[in-house]
Each structure stands twice: as C-alpha cells, then as structure tokens.
Enzyme design. Structure first.
Site, PDB file in Angstrom:
ATOM      1  N   ASP A   1       0.876  -1.167   0.000  1.00 18.35           N
ATOM      2  CA  ASP A   1       0.000   0.000   0.000  1.00 18.35           C
ATOM      3  C   ASP A   1       0.917   1.222   0.000  1.00 18.35           C
ATOM      4  OD1 ASP A   1      -2.192   1.640   0.133  1.00 18.35           O
ATOM      5  OD2 ASP A   1      -2.762   1.095   2.167  1.00 18.35           O
TER       6      ASP A   1
ATOM      7  N   ASP B   1      -0.104   5.209   1.038  1.00 18.25           N
ATOM      8  CA  ASP B   1      -0.336   6.104   2.174  1.00 18.25           C
ATOM      9  C   ASP B   1      -0.475   5.319   3.471  1.00 18.25           C
ATOM     10  OD1 ASP B   1      -0.773   8.802   0.808  1.00 18.25           O
ATOM     11  OD2 ASP B   1      -2.176   7.526  -0.274  1.00 18.25           O
TER      12      ASP B   1
END
Length: 210
Positions: free
Chosen positions: A9, A11
């Site tokens: 991922d 953020d």
C-alpha cells in the site's frame, strides 16, 4: 515458500502523507467558506479514496459518502487542484522505507503498489519521491473500471512477469503512452505496460476522469 515479489500500500504504509492531504482538504474547505479541521480529524476520514475523503471533509462526518452533489463536485475540483499542486510538500517516507525499496529494487525483487489513491496523484507522487521506476506494477484506486479485488497473489505474479519481460523488446516495457487525445500533462502521461498486456485497467490513458 520463497518470496518472489512484494506488493505495498502507499499512504500510511510507505509514506506519511496526512499533512499534505489535510492541507489540500482544508484549502478546499476554505474555498467553500468552511473552517479548518485538524490534521487528526482529516486523518480519521482517510482510507476509502479521494472522493470519500472529500465528502467526509466537507461534511465533517465519517458517515458521509460521495454522491455527486454540487458542493461535493466543487469540493473535489478544489481538492484536486490544491493536492496536485503540493503532493510532496510534507509527505515523507517512514523510517528505512526508502532504503529498503532501493535495496529490494537493486536485488531484482519485483515490486508493486496497490492503493486506493487515484492514479492522478499516485504516479506523480511516486515520481516526486524518486521511486516510480522501482515499481513494476502500479494499481491505483481508479486503475480498474470498477472496484474489484485483483488479489495480492495476482499482482505479485504480474510484477514478477513484468520484471522478467522488461527488456524483451530491447527497452523498458513501461513507456509513455502516445495518446494524442490524452488530457494529462505530458509528464503524467505514462500508460503502464501491464494495462495493455493484462487489461488490468479497462480504459485508456486519455479516458482518465476526475
């Protein structure tokens, strides 16, 4: 079982981007005559993509979703403008992340990004942070024609295959897309090769919409 690829991922995993998100969100609120929210408050609305973030920020409510109301559309436009103009003012890697990504890349480990962040922000941000070329596959929040679970195993497989095939034509398979109707700026116009090879996205670069 040996690790053959890694998917991350973006953020909250590789980078701390909340201050730039909060800045853009609060500038959008200010444009609409609304008072500033704390970064912690904005952070509580993050996690389901830009549209949901904007809807929740404007309403100051975690239960609000984006339905395309006039104020949400205007807020989305303002947020897009402010965030794109300052993607990496305060955004930074978490400790040791940049070094780890560089190490994995140098060792030939296929890498992928899978994020809810829209592509119009994801690719420019990775470029500004200097790690775009480290990733073989990038699946952003709007890379697919609709929300679906591509599967981490599938993403890692594509990353592995892309690394193995990267120099098949004598050059990198990730090239600028020659779309004359593309509405993106030239620096953002980079159709990922996997879209053409695996149809991960159901649209061309020039069909990107806000």
């Amino acid at each position: 079982m040996p690790i053959t690829a890694c998917a991350f991922d973006l953020d909250g995993t590789l980078v701390d981007s909340i201050h730039d998100l909060a800045r853009a969100a609060n500038l959008a609120r200010a444009d609409l005559g609304l008072v500033e929210l704390s970064s912690d408050r904005v952070a509580s609305f993050v996690g389901d993509g830009a549209a949901s973030l904007v809807a929740r920020v404007l309403a100051d409510s975690s239960s609000t979703e984006y339905t395309g109301t006039a104020i949400q559309v205007e807020g989305m436009d303002r947020f897009n403008e402010h965030y794109r103009a300052g993607l990496s003012i305060a955004t930074q890697f978490y400790p040791k992340v940049q070094e780890t990504l560089h190490m994995l890349h140098e060792r030939g480990m296929p890498l992928a990004i899978v994020t809810n962040k829209p592509e119009r922000f994801t690719i420019p941000l990775l470029r500004e942070l200097g790690v775009f070329e480290h990733f073989d596959v990038i699946v952003a929040g709007d890379s697919l024609p609709k929300k679906t679970c591509t599967g981490t195993a599938t993403i890692c497989r594509l990353a592995t295959e892309s690394r193995a095939s990267r120099y098949a034509d004598g050059g990198r398979l990730r090239k600028r897309h020659p779309c004359r109707s593309c509405r993106w700026m030239p620096s953002d116009c980079s159709e990922l090769w996997l879209r053409q090879q695996y149809r991960i996205a159901g649209r061309r670069c020039g069909d990107s919409s806000l």
